[in-house]
Design a protein around this motif. Sequence first.
Motif, PDB file in Angstrom:
ATOM      1  N   THR A  63      49.018 -15.775 136.669  1.00 31.35           N
ATOM      2  CA  THR A  63      49.853 -14.702 137.205  1.00 31.35           C
ATOM      3  C   THR A  63      49.365 -13.320 136.781  1.00 31.35           C
ATOM      4  O   THR A  63      49.803 -12.318 137.344  1.00 31.35           O
ATOM      5  CB  THR A  63      51.323 -14.881 136.770  1.00 31.35           C
ATOM      6  N   ASP A  64      48.471 -13.255 135.796  1.00 28.23           N
ATOM      7  CA  ASP A  64      47.918 -11.967 135.366  1.00 28.23           C
ATOM      8  C   ASP A  64      46.893 -11.484 136.385  1.00 28.23           C
ATOM      9  O   ASP A  64      46.076 -12.269 136.881  1.00 28.23           O
ATOM     10  CB  ASP A  64      47.234 -12.088 134.002  1.00 28.23           C
ATOM     11  N   GLU A  65      46.920 -10.195 136.677  1.00 22.38           N
ATOM     12  CA  GLU A  65      45.947  -9.634 137.613  1.00 22.38           C
ATOM     13  C   GLU A  65      44.521  -9.782 137.108  1.00 22.38           C
ATOM     14  O   GLU A  65      43.584  -9.888 137.890  1.00 22.38           O
ATOM     15  CB  GLU A  65      46.250  -8.158 137.877  1.00 22.38           C
ATOM     16  N   SER A  66      44.366  -9.822 135.804  1.00 22.24           N
ATOM     17  CA  SER A  66      43.032  -9.926 135.208  1.00 22.24           C
ATOM     18  C   SER A  66      42.626 -11.366 134.895  1.00 22.24           C
ATOM     19  O   SER A  66      41.706 -11.610 134.113  1.00 22.24           O
ATOM     20  CB  SER A  66      42.982  -9.095 133.926  1.00 22.24           C
ATOM     21  N   LEU A 112      34.954 -17.653 128.727  1.00 17.61           N
ATOM     22  CA  LEU A 112      34.118 -18.812 129.026  1.00 17.61           C
ATOM     23  C   LEU A 112      32.979 -19.045 128.028  1.00 17.61           C
ATOM     24  O   LEU A 112      32.754 -20.194 127.621  1.00 17.61           O
ATOM     25  CB  LEU A 112      33.578 -18.698 130.453  1.00 17.61           C
ATOM     26  N   PRO A 113      32.263 -18.021 127.587  1.00  8.96           N
ATOM     27  CA  PRO A 113      31.201 -18.283 126.601  1.00  8.96           C
ATOM     28  C   PRO A 113      31.722 -18.914 125.310  1.00  8.96           C
ATOM     29  O   PRO A 113      31.082 -19.816 124.759  1.00  8.96           O
ATOM     30  CB  PRO A 113      30.604 -16.897 126.340  1.00  8.96           C
ATOM     31  N   ARG A 114      32.876 -18.461 124.832  1.00  6.93           N
ATOM     32  CA  ARG A 114      33.432 -19.039 123.595  1.00  6.93           C
ATOM     33  C   ARG A 114      33.877 -20.479 123.832  1.00  6.93           C
ATOM     34  O   ARG A 114      33.644 -21.350 122.990  1.00  6.93           O
ATOM     35  CB  ARG A 114      34.608 -18.201 123.084  1.00  6.93           C
ATOM     36  N   LEU A 115      34.485 -20.754 124.984  1.00  9.68           N
ATOM     37  CA  LEU A 115      34.887 -22.125 125.303  1.00  9.68           C
ATOM     38  C   LEU A 115      33.664 -23.031 125.411  1.00  9.68           C
ATOM     39  O   LEU A 115      33.675 -24.168 124.926  1.00  9.68           O
ATOM     40  CB  LEU A 115      35.709 -22.155 126.601  1.00  9.68           C
ATOM     41  N   THR A 116      32.619 -22.534 126.024  1.00 13.45           N
ATOM     42  CA  THR A 116      31.377 -23.300 126.149  1.00 13.45           C
ATOM     43  C   THR A 116      30.794 -23.593 124.770  1.00 13.45           C
ATOM     44  O   THR A 116      30.362 -24.718 124.490  1.00 13.45           O
ATOM     45  CB  THR A 116      30.358 -22.524 127.004  1.00 13.45           C
ATOM     46  N   ASP A 121      39.557 -12.295 132.624  1.00 13.84           N
ATOM     47  CA  ASP A 121      39.864 -12.853 131.304  1.00 13.84           C
ATOM     48  C   ASP A 121      39.198 -14.208 131.116  1.00 13.84           C
ATOM     49  O   ASP A 121      38.649 -14.504 130.048  1.00 13.84           O
ATOM     50  CB  ASP A 121      41.379 -12.993 131.117  1.00 13.84           C
ATOM     51  N   THR A 122      39.248 -15.024 132.148  1.00 14.21           N
ATOM     52  CA  THR A 122      38.625 -16.346 132.079  1.00 14.21           C
ATOM     53  C   THR A 122      37.124 -16.202 131.898  1.00 14.21           C
ATOM     54  O   THR A 122      36.520 -16.892 131.057  1.00 14.21           O
ATOM     55  CB  THR A 122      38.939 -17.156 133.346  1.00 14.21           C
ATOM     56  N   LYS A 123      36.525 -15.323 132.664  1.00 15.50           N
ATOM     57  CA  LYS A 123      35.084 -15.090 132.562  1.00 15.50           C
ATOM     58  C   LYS A 123      34.716 -14.610 131.159  1.00 15.50           C
ATOM     59  O   LYS A 123      33.698 -15.025 130.602  1.00 15.50           O
ATOM     60  CB  LYS A 123      34.656 -14.061 133.605  1.00 15.50           C
ATOM     61  N   ARG A 124      35.549 -13.764 130.581  1.00 13.55           N
ATOM     62  CA  ARG A 124      35.304 -13.245 129.238  1.00 13.55           C
ATOM     63  C   ARG A 124      35.380 -14.359 128.189  1.00 13.55           C
ATOM     64  O   ARG A 124      34.615 -14.386 127.226  1.00 13.55           O
ATOM     65  CB  ARG A 124      36.314 -12.136 128.916  1.00 13.55           C
ATOM     66  N   MET A 141      40.362 -23.855 121.210  1.00 10.85           N
ATOM     67  CA  MET A 141      40.282 -23.977 122.666  1.00 10.85           C
ATOM     68  C   MET A 141      41.679 -23.894 123.280  1.00 10.85           C
ATOM     69  O   MET A 141      41.880 -23.210 124.286  1.00 10.85           O
ATOM     70  CB  MET A 141      39.606 -25.288 123.052  1.00 10.85           C
ATOM     71  N   GLN A 142      42.631 -24.582 122.681  1.00 16.24           N
ATOM     72  CA  GLN A 142      44.011 -24.534 123.182  1.00 16.24           C
ATOM     73  C   GLN A 142      44.562 -23.119 123.133  1.00 16.24           C
ATOM     74  O   GLN A 142      45.215 -22.663 124.074  1.00 16.24           O
ATOM     75  CB  GLN A 142      44.912 -25.454 122.359  1.00 16.24           C
ATOM     76  N   ARG A 143      44.281 -22.414 122.041  1.00 22.79           N
ATOM     77  CA  ARG A 143      44.764 -21.046 121.894  1.00 22.79           C
ATOM     78  C   ARG A 143      44.196 -20.158 123.009  1.00 22.79           C
ATOM     79  O   ARG A 143      44.934 -19.396 123.642  1.00 22.79           O
ATOM     80  CB  ARG A 143      44.366 -20.495 120.516  1.00 22.79           C
ATOM     81  N   ILE A 144      42.909 -20.284 123.247  1.00 19.37           N
ATOM     82  CA  ILE A 144      42.259 -19.480 124.287  1.00 19.37           C
ATOM     83  C   ILE A 144      42.845 -19.806 125.652  1.00 19.37           C
ATOM     84  O   ILE A 144      43.216 -18.920 126.424  1.00 19.37           O
ATOM     85  CB  ILE A 144      40.732 -19.703 124.276  1.00 19.37           C
ATOM     86  N   ILE A 145      42.932 -21.088 125.966  1.00 20.75           N
ATOM     87  CA  ILE A 145      43.427 -21.519 127.277  1.00 20.75           C
ATOM     88  C   ILE A 145      44.882 -21.109 127.475  1.00 20.75           C
ATOM     89  O   ILE A 145      45.267 -20.670 128.565  1.00 20.75           O
ATOM     90  CB  ILE A 145      43.236 -23.035 127.452  1.00 20.75           C
ATOM     91  N   ASN A 146      45.674 -21.199 126.431  1.00 25.44           N
ATOM     92  CA  ASN A 146      47.085 -20.830 126.537  1.00 25.44           C
ATOM     93  C   ASN A 146      47.282 -19.339 126.790  1.00 25.44           C
ATOM     94  O   ASN A 146      48.335 -18.928 127.286  1.00 25.44           O
ATOM     95  CB  ASN A 146      47.853 -21.251 125.287  1.00 25.44           C
ATOM     96  N   GLN A 147      46.288 -18.524 126.464  1.00 26.33           N
ATOM     97  CA  GLN A 147      46.386 -17.083 126.698  1.00 26.33           C
ATOM     98  C   GLN A 147      46.057 -16.711 128.138  1.00 26.33           C
ATOM     99  O   GLN A 147      46.329 -15.594 128.564  1.00 26.33           O
ATOM    100  CB  GLN A 147      45.435 -16.331 125.768  1.00 26.33           C
ATOM    101  N   LEU A 148      45.437 -17.621 128.870  1.00 28.60           N
ATOM    102  CA  LEU A 148      45.029 -17.332 130.241  1.00 28.60           C
ATOM    103  C   LEU A 148      46.160 -17.703 131.197  1.00 28.60           C
ATOM    104  O   LEU A 148      46.594 -18.851 131.226  1.00 28.60           O
ATOM    105  CB  LEU A 148      43.755 -18.115 130.591  1.00 28.60           C
TER     106      LEU A 148
END
Length: 57
Positions: free
Chosen positions: A29-32, A41-45, A36-39, A19-26
């Motif tokens: 400041t990125d246009e996406s 979200l299922p794995r975080l859930t 990216d968050t929406k993509r 979870m930390q790895r995923i969150i740290n990648q978001l």
Amino acid sequence: MNRQFTEEEMHVADCLQEMQRIINQLHITDESFLEDTKRELPRLTELLQDLEKYTVE
């Protein structure tokens, strides 16, 4: 004194680490950022639901 971690503790630690790895990648400041968050979200859930198994009694 070092203690042996249980299999459950190791699994929870792995879930939290992923979870930390995923969150740290978001980055906001990125246009996406929203896409990216929406993509991710299922794995975080999925990880949160997995963690719930160990906390709900």
